[in-house]
Design a protein around this motif. Structure first.
Motif, short mmCIF file in Angstrom:
data_model
loop_
_atom_site.label_atom_id
_atom_site.label_comp_id
_atom_site.label_asym_id
_atom_site.label_seq_id
_atom_site.Cartn_x
_atom_site.Cartn_y
_atom_site.Cartn_z
N MET A 230 129.05 17.55 21.48
CA MET A 230 129.56 16.50 22.36
C MET A 230 130.16 15.35 21.55
O MET A 230 131.16 14.76 21.95
CB MET A 230 128.44 15.97 23.26
N CYS B 49 133.59 16.40 20.56
CA CYS B 49 134.52 16.50 21.69
C CYS B 49 134.79 15.15 22.37
O CYS B 49 135.91 14.86 22.74
CB CYS B 49 133.97 17.47 22.73
N PHE B 50 133.74 14.35 22.54
CA PHE B 50 133.87 13.13 23.33
C PHE B 50 133.36 11.90 22.59
O PHE B 50 132.73 11.03 23.18
CB PHE B 50 133.12 13.28 24.66
N LEU C 67 133.86 8.12 23.74
CA LEU C 67 132.98 7.44 24.68
C LEU C 67 132.00 6.52 23.97
O LEU C 67 131.46 5.60 24.57
CB LEU C 67 132.21 8.46 25.53
N THR D 175 139.64 14.69 21.08
CA THR D 175 139.34 14.27 22.45
C THR D 175 140.41 14.75 23.42
O THR D 175 140.10 15.16 24.53
CB THR D 175 139.20 12.75 22.52
N LEU E 188 136.06 18.94 30.32
CA LEU E 188 135.40 17.92 31.12
C LEU E 188 134.80 18.43 32.43
O LEU E 188 133.66 18.09 32.75
CB LEU E 188 136.36 16.76 31.38
N LEU F 258 131.50 20.15 31.54
CA LEU F 258 130.48 19.38 30.84
C LEU F 258 130.20 18.02 31.49
O LEU F 258 129.51 17.19 30.90
CB LEU F 258 130.91 19.15 29.39
N ASP G 55 126.54 17.04 31.77
CA ASP G 55 125.92 16.89 30.45
C ASP G 55 126.37 15.61 29.75
O ASP G 55 125.62 15.06 28.94
CB ASP G 55 126.25 18.09 29.56
N ILE G 56 127.57 15.13 30.04
CA ILE G 56 128.08 13.94 29.38
C ILE G 56 127.23 12.72 29.72
O ILE G 56 126.94 11.89 28.87
CB ILE G 56 129.56 13.70 29.75
N TRP H 160 124.00 13.00 27.79
CA TRP H 160 124.28 12.85 26.37
C TRP H 160 124.56 11.40 26.03
O TRP H 160 124.06 10.86 25.04
CB TRP H 160 125.46 13.72 25.98
N ASN H 161 125.36 10.73 26.86
CA ASN H 161 125.71 9.33 26.62
C ASN H 161 124.45 8.46 26.65
O ASN H 161 124.31 7.55 25.83
CB ASN H 161 126.73 8.85 27.64
#
Length: 75
Positions: free
Chosen positions: A21, A24-25, A28, A36, A43, A46, A49-50, A53-54
């Motif tokens: 993650m 990929c991101f 953020l 990205t 997106l 996921l 999950d974002i 994860w954040n």
């Protein structure tokens, strides 16, 4: 009853997902990455999950120090 092995496997799974993650991101979290743009296609898959994860990454003091500590290198 869950043993120690289950905990280690779960932690390893979280670490692997966190690294994926982050690649990929990372934007953020304020990390400017060229990947990205291409990761936006992931997106829809996921999205749920974002958020988790954040929140996990926001709770950590320093992602880089934690990763460097596990590899025994100086950040």
């Amino acid at each position: 009853m869950q043993g120690k092995a289950h905990g280690h496997i779960e932690n390893e799974a979280f670490e692997t997902m966190d690294q994926f993650m982050l690649l990929c991101f990372g934007d953020l979290l304020g990390i400017d990455l060229p990947t990205t743009y291409y990761a936006l296609e992931l997106l829809p898959y996921l999205g749920e999950d974002i958020v988790k994860w954040n929140m996990r990454m926001s709770d950590k003091k320093s992602i880089w120090e934690e990763k460097a500590g596990k590899l025994d290198i100086d950040p």
